[in-house]
Enzyme design. Structure first.
Site, PDB file in Angstrom:
ATOM      1  N   LYS A  68      51.530  40.097  14.688  1.00  0.00           N
ATOM      2  CA  LYS A  68      52.825  40.777  14.649  1.00  0.00           C
ATOM      3  C   LYS A  68      52.934  41.755  13.481  1.00  0.00           C
ATOM      4  CE  LYS A  68      55.670  37.381  17.077  1.00  0.00           C
ATOM      5  NZ  LYS A  68      56.937  36.617  17.052  1.00  0.00           N
ATOM      6  N   ASN A 115      56.671  42.782  17.900  1.00  0.00           N
ATOM      7  CA  ASN A 115      56.223  41.934  19.007  1.00  0.00           C
ATOM      8  C   ASN A 115      56.282  42.636  20.362  1.00  0.00           C
ATOM      9  OD1 ASN A 115      59.100  41.794  19.224  1.00  0.00           O
ATOM     10  ND2 ASN A 115      58.932  39.872  20.337  1.00  0.00           N
ATOM     11  N   ALA A 130      57.469  35.986  12.537  1.00  0.00           N
ATOM     12  CA  ALA A 130      58.660  35.448  13.202  1.00  0.00           C
ATOM     13  C   ALA A 130      59.744  35.140  12.174  1.00  0.00           C
ATOM     14  CB  ALA A 130      58.295  34.193  13.987  1.00  0.00           C
TER      15      ALA A 130
END
Length: 247
Positions: A64, A85, A132
């Protein structure tokens, strides 16, 4: 045939592949979704050369952040989060696509957690510091929720798991796991937090969705906390990715 796909490594399971394959079949869309398990992000340029028909990609662990060096442009959200993403392919130049990085994690996370938030959920602990986690941080800022990062090693304002005291756990009633701990097939893993200090005021949110109830969530439920896994978030961010690819 238009081709979409997912880059990451390893790709032992893929929510995205099933989601989009089912979508294409149900809606009679002439497209396919493939997994591209590349062992190194250095293989990304060669992947694009080998598959000049790609219309869009998703990126997952561990790429990512690493994939950004190969992109031509970033959306405002992705630029601030510093994690991507969703990759949109602009084939205006038929010889070489323009690659634009987006982040749909923010949309998915925000929309799925908002209905669960109560007045006392004003402070959060983000477990993990990867791509994330950065999307979670961005979302919390937008919702005016204070937060602290927790990792295995304390550094630069980041707490270590060993530093989580009873008073900290009482103060930070929103606990978000952004690590892959507990994800299938290693279902016995869980973040090393002092679960005994949690109660019915806590909300445990796990970005992992397989298994449905991770050890992290099970420990929260055992202590009467409200729990939520990442499945709805994935559905929301996948729908957002489709919108991005087709806008």
């Amino acid at each position: 045939m238009k081709t979409y796909g997912l880059i990451g490594y390893p790709l032992s399971q893929s929510f995205s592949q099933k989601y989009f394959s089912d979508k294409f079949e149900t809606e009679s869309i002439k497209a396919r979704y493939l997994n591209f398990p590349i062992e190194s992000i250095n293989d990304f340029p060669e992947l694009i050369k080998k598959h000049p028909y790609i219309a869009g990609l998703n990126a997952t662990i561990p790429y990512k952040e690493q994939v950004m060096q190969y992109l031509d442009e970033l959306s405002p959200d992705a630029s601030e989060i510093k994690a991507v993403n969703v990759i949109k392919f602009d084939w205006t130049n038929k010889e070489k696509p323009r690659l634009i990085g987006h982040n749909s994690d923010v949309y998915g996370f925000t929309q799925s957690i908002k209905p669960l938030l109560k007045a006392h959920h004003t402070k959060a602990l983000i477990l993990g510091t990867g791509g994330a986690a950065k999307a979670v941080e961005y979302s919390l800022k937008k919702m005016n929720i204070a937060f602290k990062y927790v990792s295995r090693t304390a550094k630069g304002g980041i707490l270590s798991y060993d530093e989580l005291t009873e008073s900290i756990m009482e103060e930070y009633t929103l606990i978000i796991n952004s690590t892959p701990l507990g994800m299938y097939p290693k279902v016995d893993g869980k973040p090393d937090i002092p679960y005994q200090f949690c109660n019915e005021k806590h909300l445990f949110y796990d970005l992992v969705y397989n298994p449905e109830v991770t050890q992290f969530l099970a420990e929260g439920k055992k202590n009467n906390a409200q729990i939520k896994n990442g499945l709805e978030m994935l559905h929301l961010q996948a729908a957002k990715a489709w919108d991005i690819w087709n806008e």
